[in-house]
Write a protein that holds these residues in place. Structure first.
Motif, PDB file in Angstrom:
ATOM      1  N   ARG A  14     -26.738  60.282  90.399  1.00 43.49           N
ATOM      2  CA  ARG A  14     -28.075  59.879  90.848  1.00 43.49           C
ATOM      3  C   ARG A  14     -28.026  58.457  91.429  1.00 43.49           C
ATOM      4  NH1 ARG A  14     -30.498  62.388  87.099  1.00 43.49           N
ATOM      5  NH2 ARG A  14     -30.219  60.842  85.482  1.00 43.49           N
ATOM      6  N   ASN A  15     -27.331  57.561  90.751  1.00 39.54           N
ATOM      7  CA  ASN A  15     -27.181  56.191  91.255  1.00 39.54           C
ATOM      8  C   ASN A  15     -26.500  56.178  92.625  1.00 39.54           C
ATOM      9  OD1 ASN A  15     -28.379  55.091  88.994  1.00 39.54           O
ATOM     10  ND2 ASN A  15     -26.482  54.371  88.082  1.00 39.54           N
ATOM     11  N   ALA A  16     -25.462  57.005  92.791  1.00 39.90           N
ATOM     12  CA  ALA A  16     -24.743  57.057  94.067  1.00 39.90           C
ATOM     13  C   ALA A  16     -25.661  57.563  95.183  1.00 39.90           C
ATOM     14  CB  ALA A  16     -23.513  57.956  93.942  1.00 39.90           C
ATOM     15  N   ARG A  17     -26.448  58.585  94.896  1.00 34.20           N
ATOM     16  CA  ARG A  17     -27.384  59.110  95.898  1.00 34.20           C
ATOM     17  C   ARG A  17     -28.430  58.059  96.273  1.00 34.20           C
ATOM     18  NH1 ARG A  17     -26.930  63.685  92.679  1.00 34.20           N
ATOM     19  NH2 ARG A  17     -28.912  63.234  91.643  1.00 34.20           N
ATOM     20  N   GLN A  18     -28.952  57.347  95.294  1.00 35.93           N
ATOM     21  CA  GLN A  18     -29.962  56.316  95.563  1.00 35.93           C
ATOM     22  C   GLN A  18     -29.401  55.197  96.433  1.00 35.93           C
ATOM     23  OE1 GLN A  18     -31.226  55.223  91.628  1.00 35.93           O
ATOM     24  NE2 GLN A  18     -32.752  56.856  91.526  1.00 35.93           N
ATOM     25  N   ARG A  19     -28.166  54.803  96.166  1.00 38.72           N
ATOM     26  CA  ARG A  19     -27.546  53.743  96.966  1.00 38.72           C
ATOM     27  C   ARG A  19     -27.381  54.188  98.408  1.00 38.72           C
ATOM     28  NH1 ARG A  19     -22.894  53.254  98.931  1.00 38.72           N
ATOM     29  NH2 ARG A  19     -21.934  54.765  97.550  1.00 38.72           N
ATOM     30  N   ARG A  20     -26.877  55.397  98.593  1.00 41.29           N
ATOM     31  CA  ARG A  20     -26.684  55.898  99.959  1.00 41.29           C
ATOM     32  C   ARG A  20     -28.025  56.052 100.684  1.00 41.29           C
ATOM     33  NH1 ARG A  20     -22.707  59.109  97.331  1.00 41.29           N
ATOM     34  NH2 ARG A  20     -24.138  60.874  97.246  1.00 41.29           N
ATOM     35  N   ALA A  21     -29.020  56.568  99.993  1.00 39.64           N
ATOM     36  CA  ALA A  21     -30.333  56.769 100.600  1.00 39.64           C
ATOM     37  C   ALA A  21     -30.951  55.436 101.027  1.00 39.64           C
ATOM     38  CB  ALA A  21     -31.261  57.499  99.635  1.00 39.64           C
ATOM     39  N   ALA A  22     -30.848  54.429 100.187  1.00 38.84           N
ATOM     40  CA  ALA A  22     -31.404  53.111 100.519  1.00 38.84           C
ATOM     41  C   ALA A  22     -30.679  52.510 101.713  1.00 38.84           C
ATOM     42  CB  ALA A  22     -31.309  52.174  99.318  1.00 38.84           C
ATOM     43  N   ALA A  46      -8.495  45.551  78.604  1.00 44.00           N
ATOM     44  CA  ALA A  46      -9.003  46.187  79.823  1.00 44.00           C
ATOM     45  C   ALA A  46     -10.324  46.904  79.549  1.00 44.00           C
ATOM     46  CB  ALA A  46      -7.982  47.171  80.376  1.00 44.00           C
ATOM     47  N   SER A  47     -11.246  46.802  80.510  1.00 43.34           N
ATOM     48  CA  SER A  47     -12.510  47.524  80.400  1.00 43.34           C
ATOM     49  C   SER A  47     -13.061  47.795  81.798  1.00 43.34           C
ATOM     50  CB  SER A  47     -13.513  46.746  79.552  1.00 43.34           C
ATOM     51  OG  SER A  47     -13.865  45.544  80.179  1.00 43.34           O
ATOM     52  N   TRP A  48     -13.888  48.811  81.881  1.00 42.09           N
ATOM     53  CA  TRP A  48     -14.485  49.238  83.136  1.00 42.09           C
ATOM     54  C   TRP A  48     -15.959  49.517  82.905  1.00 42.09           C
ATOM     55  CZ3 TRP A  48      -9.992  50.744  80.964  1.00 42.09           C
ATOM     56  CH2 TRP A  48      -8.813  50.627  81.705  1.00 42.09           C
ATOM     57  N   LEU A  49     -16.816  49.000  83.779  1.00 40.71           N
ATOM     58  CA  LEU A  49     -18.238  49.333  83.773  1.00 40.71           C
ATOM     59  C   LEU A  49     -18.475  50.230  84.982  1.00 40.71           C
ATOM     60  CD1 LEU A  49     -19.874  45.850  83.101  1.00 40.71           C
ATOM     61  CD2 LEU A  49     -19.589  47.732  81.488  1.00 40.71           C
ATOM     62  N   ALA A  50     -19.119  51.372  84.778  1.00 39.60           N
ATOM     63  CA  ALA A  50     -19.331  52.312  85.875  1.00 39.60           C
ATOM     64  C   ALA A  50     -20.817  52.477  86.168  1.00 39.60           C
ATOM     65  CB  ALA A  50     -18.714  53.663  85.531  1.00 39.60           C
ATOM     66  N   THR A  51     -21.150  52.476  87.470  1.00 40.48           N
ATOM     67  CA  THR A  51     -22.530  52.685  87.894  1.00 40.48           C
ATOM     68  C   THR A  51     -22.709  53.947  88.717  1.00 40.48           C
ATOM     69  OG1 THR A  51     -22.211  51.364  89.889  1.00 40.48           O
ATOM     70  CG2 THR A  51     -23.080  50.219  87.945  1.00 40.48           C
ATOM     71  N   GLU A  52     -21.634  54.440  89.336  1.00 41.49           N
ATOM     72  CA  GLU A  52     -21.749  55.581  90.239  1.00 41.49           C
ATOM     73  C   GLU A  52     -20.560  56.526  90.087  1.00 41.49           C
ATOM     74  OE1 GLU A  52     -22.200  54.448  94.350  1.00 41.49           O
ATOM     75  OE2 GLU A  52     -23.525  52.800  93.812  1.00 41.49           O
ATOM     76  N   LEU A  53     -20.778  57.766  90.508  1.00 42.47           N
ATOM     77  CA  LEU A  53     -19.736  58.790  90.542  1.00 42.47           C
ATOM     78  C   LEU A  53     -19.938  59.602  91.806  1.00 42.47           C
ATOM     79  CD1 LEU A  53     -17.445  60.383  88.985  1.00 42.47           C
ATOM     80  CD2 LEU A  53     -19.288  61.841  88.137  1.00 42.47           C
ATOM     81  N   ASP A  54     -18.869  59.762  92.608  1.00 44.97           N
ATOM     82  CA  ASP A  54     -19.014  60.582  93.806  1.00 44.97           C
ATOM     83  C   ASP A  54     -18.497  61.997  93.555  1.00 44.97           C
ATOM     84  OD1 ASP A  54     -16.221  60.634  94.176  1.00 44.97           O
ATOM     85  OD2 ASP A  54     -16.241  59.200  95.819  1.00 44.97           O
ATOM     86  N   GLU A  55     -18.553  62.818  94.589  1.00 43.77           N
ATOM     87  CA  GLU A  55     -18.175  64.225  94.441  1.00 43.77           C
ATOM     88  C   GLU A  55     -16.690  64.434  94.158  1.00 43.77           C
ATOM     89  OE1 GLU A  55     -18.464  62.686  98.494  1.00 43.77           O
ATOM     90  OE2 GLU A  55     -20.047  63.081  97.059  1.00 43.77           O
ATOM     91  N   ASP A  56     -15.872  63.437  94.390  1.00 44.54           N
ATOM     92  CA  ASP A  56     -14.430  63.532  94.113  1.00 44.54           C
ATOM     93  C   ASP A  56     -14.057  62.917  92.768  1.00 44.54           C
ATOM     94  OD1 ASP A  56     -13.889  64.774  96.589  1.00 44.54           O
ATOM     95  OD2 ASP A  56     -13.861  62.821  97.591  1.00 44.54           O
ATOM     96  N   CYS A  57     -15.038  62.674  91.917  1.00 48.42           N
ATOM     97  CA  CYS A  57     -14.830  62.055  90.595  1.00 48.42           C
ATOM     98  C   CYS A  57     -14.256  60.650  90.697  1.00 48.42           C
ATOM     99  CB  CYS A  57     -13.967  62.947  89.695  1.00 48.42           C
ATOM    100  SG  CYS A  57     -14.862  64.408  89.150  1.00 48.42           S
TER     101      CYS A  57
END
Length: 137
Positions: A14-22, A46-57
């Motif tokens: 959902r976050n990825a779609r919103q970013r692209r739409a904006a 080591a650490s990772w914060l994630a905000t988006e996921l695309d169709e290719d994972c």
């Protein structure tokens, strides 16, 4: 532990779609979402914060491999899942992580401290500093 549940994947997508739409609709800067999840190495820093996921994972967010070099960009879910650590451990999802501030604040705090930050006090200071900078513009 499963790194990604269906509910978390849906929020990331959902976050990825919103970013692209904006970006397409307004040509404006990307939205600044809350991180959805935090992954970490239980035996290291080591650490990772994630905000988006695309169709290719492929995830987008803030990566800190523990060497003081933070990167805002993409990383592959399958690569995180494939990491094998001593004692039979792997990368884990922080199940108590509850974001309250957007990725820009996490990024600013991490760059100030040289590592991903989860301490609420440091994040609050980073949020105040960013707001002050925006006022001055």
């Amino acid at each position: 532990m499963k790194l990604l549940t269906k509910k978390l994947a849906a929020q990331l997508q959902r976050n990825a779609r919103q970013r692209r739409a904006a970006a397409l609709a307004h040509g404006t800067p990307d939205p600044d979402p809350l991180p959805v999840m935090r992954f970490f190495n239980p035996l290291g820093s080591a650490s990772w914060l994630a905000t988006e996921l695309d169709e290719d994972c492929i995830l987008f967010g803030l990566a800190d491999l523990g060497f003081g070099c933070l990167e805002l960009g993409s990383f592959a879910l399958f690569e995180l899942e494939a990491i094998r650590l001593p004692l039979g451990l792997g990368i884990e999802r922080d199940i108590v992580f509850e974001p309250v501030l957007p990725l820009s604040v996490h990024t600013y705090a991490a760059r100030q401290c040289g590592a991903n930050v989860t301490a609420q006090g440091k994040l609050a200071m980073a949020d105040s500093a960013l707001r002050a900078r925006q006022k001055d513009r």
